[in-house]
Design an enzyme around this catalytic site. Structure first.
Site, PDB file in Angstrom:
ATOM      1  N   GLU A  49      -9.460  39.704  61.048  1.00 20.55           N
ATOM      2  CA  GLU A  49      -8.542  40.759  60.612  1.00 20.55           C
ATOM      3  C   GLU A  49      -7.115  40.283  60.921  1.00 20.55           C
ATOM      4  O   GLU A  49      -6.721  40.194  62.085  1.00 20.55           O
ATOM      5  CB  GLU A  49      -8.887  42.041  61.362  1.00 20.55           C
ATOM      6  N   SER A  50      -6.377  39.972  59.879  1.00 15.43           N
ATOM      7  CA  SER A  50      -5.093  39.303  60.088  1.00 15.43           C
ATOM      8  C   SER A  50      -4.075  40.173  60.827  1.00 15.43           C
ATOM      9  O   SER A  50      -3.260  39.659  61.593  1.00 15.43           O
ATOM     10  CB  SER A  50      -4.520  38.812  58.757  1.00 15.43           C
ATOM     11  N   CYS A  84     -10.255  32.828  55.306  1.00 17.34           N
ATOM     12  CA  CYS A  84     -10.062  34.261  55.068  1.00 17.34           C
ATOM     13  C   CYS A  84      -8.817  34.789  55.796  1.00 17.34           C
ATOM     14  O   CYS A  84      -7.713  34.471  55.376  1.00 17.34           O
ATOM     15  CB  CYS A  84     -11.345  35.013  55.402  1.00 17.34           C
ATOM     16  N   ARG A 107      -4.030  40.450  50.279  1.00 11.76           N
ATOM     17  CA  ARG A 107      -5.112  40.884  51.171  1.00 11.76           C
ATOM     18  C   ARG A 107      -6.036  41.868  50.462  1.00 11.76           C
ATOM     19  O   ARG A 107      -5.597  42.644  49.622  1.00 11.76           O
ATOM     20  CB  ARG A 107      -4.536  41.592  52.393  1.00 11.76           C
ATOM     21  N   ILE A 135     -15.880  38.189  52.489  1.00 10.44           N
ATOM     22  CA  ILE A 135     -15.929  39.451  53.226  1.00 10.44           C
ATOM     23  C   ILE A 135     -14.551  40.100  53.189  1.00 10.44           C
ATOM     24  O   ILE A 135     -13.603  39.606  53.791  1.00 10.44           O
ATOM     25  CB  ILE A 135     -16.366  39.217  54.692  1.00 10.44           C
ATOM     26  N   ARG A 136     -14.464  41.189  52.471  1.00  9.26           N
ATOM     27  CA  ARG A 136     -13.165  41.875  52.293  1.00  9.26           C
ATOM     28  C   ARG A 136     -12.069  40.819  52.102  1.00  9.26           C
ATOM     29  O   ARG A 136     -11.053  40.775  52.802  1.00  9.26           O
ATOM     30  CB  ARG A 136     -12.865  42.753  53.509  1.00  9.26           C
ATOM     31  N   HIS A 171     -15.877  32.470  53.893  1.00 11.49           N
ATOM     32  CA  HIS A 171     -16.294  32.131  55.264  1.00 11.49           C
ATOM     33  C   HIS A 171     -17.315  30.997  55.264  1.00 11.49           C
ATOM     34  O   HIS A 171     -18.526  31.262  55.303  1.00 11.49           O
ATOM     35  CB  HIS A 171     -16.938  33.355  55.920  1.00 11.49           C
ATOM     36  N   GLU A 173     -18.222  29.147  57.642  1.00 12.33           N
ATOM     37  CA  GLU A 173     -18.972  29.107  58.913  1.00 12.33           C
ATOM     38  C   GLU A 173     -20.168  30.060  58.905  1.00 12.33           C
ATOM     39  O   GLU A 173     -21.048  29.948  59.746  1.00 12.33           O
ATOM     40  CB  GLU A 173     -18.028  29.418  60.089  1.00 12.33           C
TER      41      GLU A 173
HETATM   42  N1  GLN Z   1      -9.306  41.640  55.027  1.00 14.33           N
HETATM   43  C1  GLN Z   1      -9.011  40.838  56.165  1.00 14.33           C
HETATM   44  C2  GLN Z   1      -7.509  40.781  56.445  1.00 14.33           C
HETATM   45  O1  GLN Z   1      -6.757  41.309  55.760  1.00 14.33           O
HETATM   46  C3  GLN Z   1      -9.532  39.419  56.003  1.00 14.33           C
HETATM   47  C4  GLN Z   1     -11.019  39.439  55.907  1.00 14.33           C
HETATM   48  C5  GLN Z   1     -11.718  38.310  56.558  1.00 14.33           C
HETATM   49  O2  GLN Z   1     -11.129  37.490  57.254  1.00 14.33           O
HETATM   50  N2  GLN Z   1     -13.009  38.282  56.353  1.00 14.33           N
HETATM   51  O3  GLN Z   1      -7.107  40.199  57.374  1.00 14.33           O
END
Ligand code: GLN
Length: 198
Positions: A49-50, A84, A107, A135-136, A171, A173
Site C-alpha cells: 500500500e503505497s 505494484c 493507482r 492485486i488492486r 506481483h 513474488e
Molecule cells: N493499490 C495499492 C496502492 O495504491 C497497490 C497495490 C499493490 O501493491 N498490490 O498502493
C-alpha cells in the site's frame, strides 16, 4: 521492509539464488541508517500500500524512503525491482525530484480489491510469458516510449524499465515463477563484474 509483501520476495530471492547458483545476502531496510556501510547491489521494493509506505518510510524514526530515493538517483546502475506499490513509488516519488522510471502511473486503475485478477503477461525482459497476479493494481499511462516497455498484458503496459530499474504493476513474488528474481540477481552480478555477488 516496513510494509507489504516483502517476506515473500525474500523467499523468491533465496529460491532464485539457489536456482542460478549465485549466492546472495539479504539486507533488510527499515530505517535510513540501514543503508549505511552496507554493500547493497540490488533492491526490491515490494507491493503493498503505497500511502502506508510513504507514511512509514518518511516518518522520523525511519526516513528510509527519502534516503533510498536519493541513493537510487545517485546509483542508476543498481538493479531495482519495484512491484505494484513499489512501482508507484518509483514512478511517482512525490519528493519534488525526478521520477525514477520515466513513466506515469495511476493507482487502483482496475478498480477495487475485488477487481484483482490473474492474467498472462508477455515480457521482453525474460523473453517469454509470465503468470501475472494483479492485486488492486495500478496502470501505467499508454504514452510510454516503446523502448522502455518490458511487459504487457491484454494491451496494457504492465512493466517498464529505466537503466536497470524495472517497475511491474503485478506481483511476481506471489507466483511460483522466479524469473524476475533470477533476473535481478544475475543483473547485480553483471553490474558487479565477476566478483562475488552480495
Ligand atoms: N493499490 C495499492 C496502492 O495504491 C497497490 C497495490 C499493490 O501493491 N498490490 O498502493
Amino acid at each position: 521492509m516496513l510494509q507489504g509483501a516483502r517476506h515473500v520476495h525474500i523467499s523468491s530471492l533465496n529460491e532464485a539464488s539457489k536456482d542460478c547458483g549465485i549466492p546472495i545476502k539479504i539486507v533488510e531496510l527499515r530505517k535510513s541508517s540501514d543503508l549505511l556501510n552496507q554493500n547493497i547491489h540490488a533492491l526490491v521494493i515490494p507491493g503493498g500500500e503505497s500511502t502506508t509506505m510513504r507514511l512509514t518510510g518518511n516518518s522520523s524514526n525511519s526516513l528510509i524512503l527519502p534516503k533510498l530515493l536519493d541513493w537510487l538517483r545517485k546509483n542508476p546502475k543498481i538493479p531495482v525491482l519495484g512491484t505494484c506499490a513499489g512501482a508507484i513509488l518509483l514512478s511517482d516519488p512525490q519528493d519534488d525530484k525526478e521520477s525514477l522510471i520515466n513513466a506515469s502511473i495511476n493507482r487502483n486503475a482496475y478498480g477495487r480489491q475485488i477487481n484483482s485478477f490473474q492474467a498472462v503477461v508477455e515480457t521482453s525482459l525474460l523473453n517469454r510469458s509470465f503468470p501475472g497476479i494483479f492485486i488492486r493494481a495500478p496502470k501505467f499511462d499508454s504514452n510510454i516510449s516503446a523502448d522502455n516497455i518490458v511487459a504487457t498484458c491484454d494491451g496494457d503496459i504492465v512493466g517498464v524499465r529505466k537503466h536497470n530499474r524495472i517497475a511491474l504493476t503485478f506481483h511476481p513474488e506471489l507466483s511460483e515463477d522466479i524469473g524476475f528474481h533470477s533476473w535481478i540477481i544475475e543483473q547485480a552480478k553483471a553490474v558487479l563484474g565477476d566478483s562475488d555477488a552480495t
